[in-house]
Enzyme design. Structure first.
Site, PDB file in Angstrom:
ATOM      1  N   TYR A 169       0.828  -1.204   0.000  1.00 42.22           N
ATOM      2  CA  TYR A 169       0.000   0.000   0.000  1.00 42.22           C
ATOM      3  C   TYR A 169       0.875   1.271   0.000  1.00 42.22           C
ATOM      4  O   TYR A 169       0.615   2.223  -0.742  1.00 42.22           O
ATOM      5  CB  TYR A 169      -0.889  -0.075   1.248  1.00 42.22           C
ATOM      6  CG  TYR A 169      -1.850   1.060   1.470  1.00 42.22           C
ATOM      7  CD1 TYR A 169      -3.035   1.159   0.736  1.00 42.22           C
ATOM      8  CD2 TYR A 169      -1.605   2.009   2.470  1.00 42.22           C
ATOM      9  CE1 TYR A 169      -3.931   2.197   0.987  1.00 42.22           C
ATOM     10  CE2 TYR A 169      -2.493   3.035   2.725  1.00 42.22           C
ATOM     11  CZ  TYR A 169      -3.657   3.127   1.981  1.00 42.22           C
ATOM     12  OH  TYR A 169      -4.539   4.146   2.230  1.00 42.22           O
ATOM     13  N   LYS A 173       0.834   4.179  -2.806  1.00 40.99           N
ATOM     14  CA  LYS A 173       0.385   5.527  -2.404  1.00 40.99           C
ATOM     15  C   LYS A 173       1.428   6.594  -2.734  1.00 40.99           C
ATOM     16  O   LYS A 173       1.083   7.708  -3.134  1.00 40.99           O
ATOM     17  CB  LYS A 173       0.052   5.544  -0.908  1.00 40.99           C
ATOM     18  CG  LYS A 173      -1.279   4.879  -0.583  1.00 40.99           C
ATOM     19  CD  LYS A 173      -2.390   5.438  -1.441  1.00 40.99           C
ATOM     20  CE  LYS A 173      -3.767   5.293  -0.873  1.00 40.99           C
ATOM     21  NZ  LYS A 173      -4.803   5.704  -1.854  1.00 40.99           N
TER      22      LYS A 173
HETATM   23  P1  NAI Z   1     -13.576   3.316   1.941  1.00 36.80           P
HETATM   24  O1  NAI Z   1     -13.320   1.867   1.871  1.00 36.80           O
HETATM   25  O2  NAI Z   1     -14.687   3.804   2.779  1.00 36.80           O
HETATM   26  O3  NAI Z   1     -13.731   3.913   0.493  1.00 36.80           O
HETATM   27  C1  NAI Z   1     -13.106   3.388  -0.624  1.00 36.80           C
HETATM   28  C2  NAI Z   1     -14.157   3.108  -1.661  1.00 36.80           C
HETATM   29  O4  NAI Z   1     -13.516   2.719  -2.873  1.00 36.80           O
HETATM   30  C3  NAI Z   1     -15.099   1.993  -1.297  1.00 36.80           C
HETATM   31  O5  NAI Z   1     -16.433   2.472  -1.337  1.00 36.80           O
HETATM   32  C4  NAI Z   1     -14.837   0.946  -2.342  1.00 36.80           C
HETATM   33  O6  NAI Z   1     -16.004   0.224  -2.732  1.00 36.80           O
HETATM   34  C5  NAI Z   1     -14.297   1.727  -3.474  1.00 36.80           C
HETATM   35  N1  NAI Z   1     -13.493   0.925  -4.363  1.00 36.80           N
HETATM   36  C6  NAI Z   1     -12.563   0.011  -4.034  1.00 36.80           C
HETATM   37  N2  NAI Z   1     -12.037  -0.525  -5.149  1.00 36.80           N
HETATM   38  C7  NAI Z   1     -12.606   0.078  -6.198  1.00 36.80           C
HETATM   39  C8  NAI Z   1     -12.454  -0.026  -7.598  1.00 36.80           C
HETATM   40  N3  NAI Z   1     -11.600  -0.898  -8.122  1.00 36.80           N
HETATM   41  N4  NAI Z   1     -13.197   0.763  -8.393  1.00 36.80           N
HETATM   42  C9  NAI Z   1     -14.073   1.648  -7.863  1.00 36.80           C
HETATM   43  N5  NAI Z   1     -14.266   1.789  -6.559  1.00 36.80           N
HETATM   44  C10 NAI Z   1     -13.544   1.001  -5.712  1.00 36.80           C
HETATM   45  O7  NAI Z   1     -12.204   3.993   2.432  1.00 36.80           O
HETATM   46  P2  NAI Z   1     -11.784   5.503   2.740  1.00 36.80           P
HETATM   47  O8  NAI Z   1     -11.124   5.521   4.046  1.00 36.80           O
HETATM   48  O9  NAI Z   1     -12.871   6.434   2.490  1.00 36.80           O
HETATM   49  O10 NAI Z   1     -10.620   5.692   1.684  1.00 36.80           O
HETATM   50  C11 NAI Z   1     -10.680   6.553   0.594  1.00 36.80           C
HETATM   51  C12 NAI Z   1      -9.281   6.735   0.080  1.00 36.80           C
HETATM   52  O11 NAI Z   1      -8.496   7.388   1.054  1.00 36.80           O
HETATM   53  C13 NAI Z   1      -8.561   5.457  -0.240  1.00 36.80           C
HETATM   54  O12 NAI Z   1      -7.783   5.644  -1.391  1.00 36.80           O
HETATM   55  C14 NAI Z   1      -7.666   5.248   0.919  1.00 36.80           C
HETATM   56  O13 NAI Z   1      -6.533   4.468   0.621  1.00 36.80           O
HETATM   57  C15 NAI Z   1      -7.315   6.658   1.286  1.00 36.80           C
HETATM   58  N6  NAI Z   1      -6.866   6.842   2.648  1.00 36.80           N
HETATM   59  C16 NAI Z   1      -7.732   6.779   3.699  1.00 36.80           C
HETATM   60  C17 NAI Z   1      -7.268   6.967   4.967  1.00 36.80           C
HETATM   61  C18 NAI Z   1      -8.188   6.991   6.130  1.00 36.80           C
HETATM   62  O14 NAI Z   1      -7.730   7.335   7.229  1.00 36.80           O
HETATM   63  N7  NAI Z   1      -9.465   6.675   5.926  1.00 36.80           N
HETATM   64  C19 NAI Z   1      -5.829   7.143   5.258  1.00 36.80           C
HETATM   65  C20 NAI Z   1      -5.025   7.284   4.093  1.00 36.80           C
HETATM   66  C21 NAI Z   1      -5.548   7.112   2.841  1.00 36.80           C
END
Ligand code: NAI
Length: 740
Positions: A169, A173
């Protein structure tokens, strides 16, 4: 000002936003906030589990319903980001365009490094890095064409600082940050901006890791406003990285030690030398914050072998912090779109008024009255059909510079025939060369202007882009039309003209609308106490002075002009042109009389060579015939047959100054560098490589074999300036007359 700014809400009317992974977590918060601010939103979500398994349309549908229930605009997209084209197509089908992309979709497959499987690695790279690439690339050309785009990449603190169990990851990133950095550079000239965020928020990705009270403090709603601001058209941020969470936002940048040069020029570099300098290499005292890799690199190369240190402040040294990105390989030789310029008699008259012609002087009527029998275009009007080439530079690939810091440094104009007084001219514009002057870049723009199939004139605009140097380019070019300094004696003639208070206001009507010449507040920003006159306007005055003094205002006598713009002129000041006649070349410099500052330097006008005008006598007279004329006429005939071949072999320009009774009586130039080679009477139009000065008699003695050229040289009868070695090549040309 700040008060007014903060009262303006950030709205996104008629903007189309695509948020990937918007079915929950952070993506949902972005989608809701964009919709609330008036954007049309494509809510994309594959609807799988957090490890990348499964698929469902319900996640995206729920958010679309939520937005519509509040009166907003949204459509759902269920494709994986790995199929970026399909998602972008959904936006185009629904709303006809795409303005903003938030690459947010993500999954986790955490494992300690030893246990990471190929699938764990590949899936993470595919969704985060490849997915963001595919979506962004699908939208890129649409954004480029509409000259607008805002892109967000989602990185993570795990990438920035590392995090146990997240090797796959972290790599993906921080890969996104690299991608964003380059998109920020490539997109800049199309108004496409790309920034990266490293968020922290409570979501399904973090709910198993973080305790509830922390999750409550880190709501996705405390991240979304940053994303929305970065995507607004009024935000100029580009290529930056932000950490954001719980309502706090911080910007990150690189810091680099001053470092140490651990090798001497032309000597081997050893591991021991690295060890011995380790402390200094790692010492962050006086560290710098480089914005580009060129910042220090160029300086290091320059200083290798000297004992100088790398400077703490790159802007104070010869190399300035480069706010630009010049890629000479990409830009040089680039042709810009042709410029078509259609005009009636109105434009040449307006131009004549713009450079100070007046009905007070009966001589000027032929430039001001279209029904005058000799109605003509001033020769320097030749810059006007070409000048808009300057405003197209932003479209040149490899030339990402701050156009507010571009100065017009020099100008060369050569006419091949008198300009028509009306008609349609077409100009072809090429980036001839780009020079790296350390503190800036010199951009040479060559523009050839045609009337139908006939070449009428050639311009070389030399532009200085402040702060755009240091890209490791060359410092000189044989493409430069060089300036030439006047002889070291008092001027042969002086003419002056008072410019009008409205001179710049009038001159700009010829098509140079830069507010610097009319708007006091704009001029003040540029550091001028009031709007300044166009450099090309001062050039028009100077050319007029020469034309009057030495060519009786006969435009057919005008061949070429070169000037360097040295200082600004304020409308209302008096322009005084000092002139020196050397054969057909009139050297000149123009001063502001009120403060004696030289505003045009290294300048000259070349006149046609048909008429010879002695220096101290303004009247026209045919020059006395010289014995050497016969020889040159013969060489001229021969060059006509074999000139092109000789250009390849010799590739040099030779000038002869033939003297009679101690004064230059004739000048001849053999140009075996440009075009198909030619011999003409007069000083070299491009800088001569070698200039021979000798008397008519000695010339004949040498060509008839009675005087050895070496002896002539050592006895002072023959003076050679420039590259002496080139003179050997002359053997080829002079075969029979051979000895020069
Ligand atoms: P989340 O899991 O709630 O949201 C991610 C969404 O992406 C999900 O709804 C999922 O269905 C969708 N998804 C996954 N694979 C997909 C694909 N191939 N095509 C289309 N949609 C897809 O997670 P969150 O926390 O909202 O994360 C959003 C972004 O922020 C991610 O990129 C994550 O890595 C990043 N992030 C989040 C952090 C946190 O503290 N929540 C920390 C650092 C980064």
């Amino acid at each position: 000002m700040a008060g007014i700014m903060s009262a303006v809400p950030l709205l996104f009317d008629r903007k189309v936003v695509l948020v990937t992974g918007a079915g929950g977590g952070l993506g949902r918060a972005y989608a809701l906030l964009f919709a609330e601010r008036g954007a049309s939103v494509v809510v994309n979500d594959l609807g799988g589990d957090i490890k990348g398994g499964g698929k469902s349309s319900s996640a995206a549908d729920r958010v679309v319903e939520e937005i519509r229930a509040k009166g907003g605009n949204a459509v759902a997209s269920y494709d994986s980001v790995e199929e970026g084209e399909k998602i972008v197509q959904t936006a185009l089908d629904a709303y006809g365009k795409i303005d903003i992309i938030v690459n947010n979709a993500g999954i986790l497959r955490d494992r300690s490094f030893a246990r990471i499987s190929d699938l764990d690695w590949d899936l993470i790279q595919r969704v985060h890095l490849r997915g963001s690439f595919k979506v962004t690339r699908a939208a890129w050309n649409h954004m480029k064409n509409q000259k607008y785009g805002r892109i967000i990449m989602t990185a993570s603190t795990s990438g920035i600082y590392g995090n146990f169990g997240q090797a796959n990851y972290s790599a993906a990133k921080l890969g996104l940050l690299g991608l964003a950095n380059t998109l920020a550079i490539e997109g800049r000239k199309y108004n496409i901006q790309c920034n990266t965020i490293a968020p922290t928020a409570g979501s399904r990705l973090t709910q198993t890791i973080l305790p509830q009270d922390i999750l409550d403090a880190f709501k996705p709603e405390f991240v979304a406003p940053l994303v929305v601001w970065l995507c607004h058209e009024s935000c100029q941020e580009n290529g930056s990285l932000f950490e954001v969470g719980a309502g706090w936002i911080g910007k990150l940048r690189w810091e680099r030690t001053l470092g140490a040069i651990v090798r001497q020029k032309n000597q081997q570099m050893t591991p021991e030398a690295v060890r011995d300098n380790w402390e200094q290499i790692c010492d962050f005292d006086n560290a710098i914050k480089p914005k580009s890799y060129q910042d220090t690199f160029y300086e290091v190369l320059n200083k290798l072998g000297t004992n100088q240190e790398i400077s703490t402040n790159p802007t104070s040294g010869p190399v300035q912090t480069s706010t630009s990105n010049v890629n000479p390989v990409e830009a040089i030789g680039k042709k810009m779109p042709s410029i078509v310029y259609t005009y009636t008699h109105l434009q040449p008259i307006l131009y004549a008024l713009g450079v100070g012609m007046t009905t007070k002087d009966p001589d000027h009527l032929k430039f001001l009255f279209e029904r005058n029998e000799e109605f003509s275009c001033l020769p320097t009007f030749g810059v006007i059909p070409a000048q808009s080439g300057m405003f197209d530079l932003a479209s040149v690939p490899g030339l990402i510079i701050d156009f507010t810091k571009v100065l017009h440094g020099e100008q060369y104009l050569e006419l091949y025939k008198p300009l028509p007084t009306s008609g349609t001219l077409k100009s072809e514009c090429t980036i001839a060369d780009i020079l790296d002057k350390g503190s800036g870049a010199v951009i040479l723009v060559d523009i050839h202007t045609y009337n139908g199939g006939d070449l009428v004139c050639y311009n070389q605009f030399s532009l200085f882009a402040v702060g755009a140097g240091g890209f490791g380019g060359k410092r000189m070019s044989d493409k430069v039309k060089v300036i030439v300094h006047p002889p070291n004696r008092p001027p042969d003639a002086v003419m002056s003209d008072v410019t009008s208070i409205n001179q710049a206001a009038l001159y700009r009507l010829n098509g140079d609308w830069n507010p610097l010449h009319i708007d006091p507040s704009f001029a003040a920003v540029g550091g001028f106490r009031q709007p300044i006159l166009h450099g090309l306007c001062s050039m028009g005055f100077a050319a007029r002075h020469v034309l009057k003094q030495y060519a009786n205002n006969d435009v057919t006598k005008f061949k070429a002009i070169k000037v360097r713009f040295a200082k600004p002129v304020i409308p209302g000041q008096t322009l005084e042109t000092e002139m020196w006649k050397e054969g057909n070349r009139i050297h000149l410099q123009t001063k502001v009389k009120e403060n004696n500052e030289v505003v045009l330097t290294g300048a000259y006008v070349d006149l046609e060579d048909t008429v010879y005008k002695p220096r101290d006598n303004g009247t026209d007279m045919q020059r006395e015939e010289l014995q050497s004329d016969v020889v040159f006429t013969e060489i001229s005939r021969r060059i006509k047959d074999v000139g092109r071949e000789m250009v390849k072999k010799v590739n040099a320009i030779f000038q002869w100054d033939i003297t009679k009774e101690g004064r230059t009586a004739a000048q001849w130039t053999i140009d075996l560098k440009n075009g198909s080679g030619e011999l003409y009477q007069g000083a070299a139009r491009h800088q001569a490589d070698t200039t021979f000065t000798l008397s008519d008699e000695d010339f004949m003695q040498i060509v008839s074999g009675k005087l050895n050229p070496q002896k002539a040289f050592f006895s002072g009868k023959l003076n050679i300036k420039g590259n002496i070695m080139h003179s050997q090549k002359l053997e080829v040309i002079l075969k029979d007359y051979a000895k020069l």
